[in-house]
Write a protein that holds these residues in place. Structure first.
Motif, PDB file in Angstrom:
ATOM      1  N   GLU A 149      51.046  10.454  58.785  1.00 14.85           N
ATOM      2  CA  GLU A 149      50.199  10.493  59.981  1.00 14.85           C
ATOM      3  C   GLU A 149      50.666   9.496  61.036  1.00 14.85           C
ATOM      4  OE1 GLU A 149      46.911  11.003  62.694  1.00 14.85           O
ATOM      5  OE2 GLU A 149      48.197  12.266  61.517  1.00 14.85           O
ATOM      6  N   SER A 159      48.587   9.567  54.537  1.00 13.05           N
ATOM      7  CA  SER A 159      48.213   8.387  55.315  1.00 13.05           C
ATOM      8  C   SER A 159      47.162   7.571  54.581  1.00 13.05           C
ATOM      9  CB  SER A 159      47.651   8.802  56.683  1.00 13.05           C
ATOM     10  OG  SER A 159      47.328   7.656  57.438  1.00 13.05           O
ATOM     11  N   GLY A 160      47.062   6.326  54.982  1.00  8.63           N
ATOM     12  CA  GLY A 160      46.001   5.455  54.499  1.00  8.63           C
ATOM     13  C   GLY A 160      44.872   5.374  55.505  1.00  8.63           C
ATOM     14  N   THR A 161      44.950   6.158  56.554  1.00 10.37           N
ATOM     15  CA  THR A 161      43.953   6.116  57.609  1.00 10.37           C
ATOM     16  C   THR A 161      42.629   6.714  57.150  1.00 10.37           C
ATOM     17  OG1 THR A 161      43.798   6.367  60.006  1.00 10.37           O
ATOM     18  CG2 THR A 161      44.365   8.307  58.789  1.00 10.37           C
ATOM     19  N   GLU A 162      41.551   6.156  57.642  1.00 15.84           N
ATOM     20  CA  GLU A 162      40.226   6.663  57.304  1.00 15.84           C
ATOM     21  C   GLU A 162      39.993   8.034  57.938  1.00 15.84           C
ATOM     22  OE1 GLU A 162      36.025   4.712  57.810  1.00 15.84           O
ATOM     23  OE2 GLU A 162      37.499   3.210  57.166  1.00 15.84           O
ATOM     24  N   LEU A 166      41.037  10.988  56.780  1.00 19.63           N
ATOM     25  CA  LEU A 166      42.231  11.830  56.708  1.00 19.63           C
ATOM     26  C   LEU A 166      41.889  13.300  56.453  1.00 19.63           C
ATOM     27  CD1 LEU A 166      45.305  11.944  56.870  1.00 19.63           C
ATOM     28  CD2 LEU A 166      45.376  11.438  54.415  1.00 19.63           C
ATOM     29  N   GLU A 206      46.076  10.658  50.357  1.00 18.25           N
ATOM     30  CA  GLU A 206      45.771   9.342  50.902  1.00 18.25           C
ATOM     31  C   GLU A 206      46.672   8.279  50.281  1.00 18.25           C
ATOM     32  OE1 GLU A 206      41.557   8.816  50.321  1.00 18.25           O
ATOM     33  OE2 GLU A 206      41.089  10.170  51.968  1.00 18.25           O
ATOM     34  N   LYS A 207      47.138   7.358  51.133  1.00 15.83           N
ATOM     35  CA  LYS A 207      47.903   6.201  50.665  1.00 15.83           C
ATOM     36  C   LYS A 207      46.913   5.088  50.342  1.00 15.83           C
ATOM     37  CE  LYS A 207      52.097   6.843  53.462  1.00 15.83           C
ATOM     38  NZ  LYS A 207      52.931   6.246  54.509  1.00 15.83           N
ATOM     39  N   PHE A 225      49.091   6.332  47.280  1.00 12.15           N
ATOM     40  CA  PHE A 225      48.977   7.545  46.496  1.00 12.15           C
ATOM     41  C   PHE A 225      49.450   7.304  45.071  1.00 12.15           C
ATOM     42  CE2 PHE A 225      52.939   7.722  48.928  1.00 12.15           C
ATOM     43  CZ  PHE A 225      53.869   7.769  47.907  1.00 12.15           C
TER      44      PHE A 225
END
Length: 119
Positions: free
Chosen positions: A56, A85-88, A90, A104-105, A107
């Motif tokens: 992302e 991604s590690g973004t909220e 996702l 999600e990272k 992972f």
């Protein structure tokens, strides 16, 4: 029998390396891009991947925006795109960008294996 082609686009080189090891360990042909340039789209069309794993947060561009672009290209619109991604939020980002899935990272290796095998 033709080997499945998996394209991984991530500017975090350690994540890129791990994903490449996991995917190639499954016996798939892997291609990696650590950066995004305008000519990358033609390269992707030439590769004809079976699955694209797309981070992302790339330098200068969001993977979700690229996903929308990829899905608008005739030769690529049916290729599954997986956002990573590690973004909220996702899941919602993936839904809005027409991604076929997300991871999600950080992972788990099994998550990458499962999602690549699913497509």
């Amino acid at each position: 029998m033709k080997r499945k082609k998996v394209l991984i686009i991530d500017d975090d080189l350690s994540c890129l390396d791990v994903m490449q090891l996991v995917v190639s360990g499954l016996g798939f042909e892997t291609y990696t891009f650590p950066t995004w340039k305008s000519e990358t789209i033609q390269e992707i069309i030439n590769i004809r991947p079976d699955v694209i794993i797309l981070d992302e947060w790339l330098i200068g561009v969001k993977g979700s925006d690229l996903c929308v672009i990829l899905k608008s290209i005739n030769q690529l619109r049916r290729v599954p795109v997986i956002l990573v991604s590690g973004t909220e939020g996702l899941a919602e980002i993936a839904r809005r960008s027409q991604a076929d899935g997300f991871v999600e990272k950080p992972f788990d290796i099994a998550e990458i294996e499962e999602i690549v095998l699913r497509f």
